[in-house]
Design an enzyme around this catalytic site. Sequence first.
Site, short mmCIF file in Angstrom:
data_model
loop_
_atom_site.label_atom_id
_atom_site.label_comp_id
_atom_site.label_asym_id
_atom_site.label_seq_id
_atom_site.Cartn_x
_atom_site.Cartn_y
_atom_site.Cartn_z
N ASN A 166 0.80 -1.23 0.00
CA ASN A 166 0.00 0.00 0.00
C ASN A 166 0.83 1.28 0.00
O ASN A 166 0.47 2.27 -0.64
CB ASN A 166 -0.99 -0.01 1.17
CG ASN A 166 -0.33 -0.18 2.51
OD1 ASN A 166 0.69 -0.84 2.64
ND2 ASN A 166 -0.91 0.42 3.53
N GLU A 195 4.60 -4.04 12.46
CA GLU A 195 3.56 -3.00 12.37
C GLU A 195 2.39 -3.61 11.63
O GLU A 195 2.48 -3.92 10.44
CB GLU A 195 4.10 -1.77 11.64
CG GLU A 195 3.22 -0.54 11.84
CD GLU A 195 2.44 -0.19 10.60
OE1 GLU A 195 1.22 -0.46 10.59
OE2 GLU A 195 3.02 0.36 9.66
N CYS A 246 -2.69 1.71 6.71
CA CYS A 246 -2.88 1.09 8.02
C CYS A 246 -3.32 2.10 9.07
O CYS A 246 -3.98 1.73 10.05
CB CYS A 246 -1.60 0.39 8.46
SG CYS A 246 -0.16 1.49 8.49
#
Length: 475
Positions: free
Chosen positions: A143, A242, A276
């Site tokens: 992303n 993460e 995110c």
Amino acid sequence: MGGVWKDGFSNNRAIIKNPYNGEVLTEIKLANKQDIDEAYKKAKMSQPSWAGVPAYEKISLMERVAALFAERREELVNMLIEESGSTRIKANVEVDCSIADIKEAAKYPMMMNATIFPSCVPGKENRVYRNPVGVVGMISPWNWPLYLSIRGVAPAIAAGNSIVLKPASLTPITGGLMIAKIFEDAGLPKGVLNVVVAAHEEIGDYMVEHPIPRVISFTGSTEVGKRIGEIAGKNLKKTALELGGNNVFIVLDDADVDQAVAAAAVGRYFHQGQICIATNRIIVDRKIYSEFVDKFKKLTAKVKVGNPDEPDTIIGPLINKKQVDKVVKVLDGCTNEGATIEIRGKIEGTLMEPSVVTNVTNAMTIAQTELFSPVAIIMPVDSEEEAIRVANDSDFGLSGAVFSGSLERGIKVAQQIETGMIHVNDQTVNVDPGAPFGGEKASGLGRYCGSEWTIDDFTTVKWISVQKEPRQYPL
């Protein structure tokens, strides 16, 4: 890998397509376990000599890398648009963030220091040395492919480690290959940075299971992160993880509604919501709920959706049709649980116009799903206390935001939200090279960015005691 550009040994190929128009950008012969083994061995061979390079030479190399990123901005921006569907606005932000992190990492060589202090034993001196861990294995997502690779690659290398990077197979060019080329052109010694383009279906967990890497850095879903953490723990490897987020955007009853609406829209729609740290649950006090919803809908209607290459496009394509179908399934089911679809955006291929869903409660599937799309959900609450309770009623704790007319009130609420990061009177999508980036609960372990926090993930400390005077022993 090892300073040599070559095809992988796999019989399979990855076809890299433009998410917006389906154009084939390139085909890449994939790596397999044999390639990964070779990459780790090359990394291990090169690391000791790289660790021994003087600090000022490492700093100079990082500065050259940052300069090349700036010099090749247009090339990087255009490839981010073509490969990941980034809008031109987002692609420029991603390049800026990458350059900032490289410059921050340039500080690390001067932090590889030693501390000397007295001992409780007579005639003894204690020394503690900070050393690189050795070899780092890194798996990055699609992303924000350039930035989310750089934020691990740059500090790991600057601290004296070598690295094997596996970028997402959807975005291997911006997530790995262009990065390797720039580091090579900057003069990084062969074997310090090794990029393998591989499919999980073929290599399985081998990137993590391999005995050479001492640290595994991963950005991606919580499900995969838990699996990586389990394997790493079994093999006594450090992890920097993460993971997913279900980020809250709290609007208290004294907030500036216009400013909150603008921030919430950016936090939700930037890069199609495929971030995110994107705003996922917009929690609004019922006293201003109707006003907020009305203004949010009006602003949503102005958002341009389309070709990501056009400078004023806000929402470009989702990464692929599979992601579109996943979102549509959740959106279709939300009314059965009592939610109201105020705006239902049209879908054309991978382009999704924004949708707005109201009267959502935390128990609904749509509120418990990381949507990764331009679907905004707005939840009413009756008090500050309820807002905090609803915000914390999640397995995730990555980013968040609080809007209030009183900064002290906003800070007080922010301190009670169970997240690794939260922003008062701003939206949830924030990175800063000097600040610790990471989550709590199912959103991950460790912190990226910020020298004093990140350096711990990519280094280890060694205690050496020096007995300067003969010690008296009982035997």
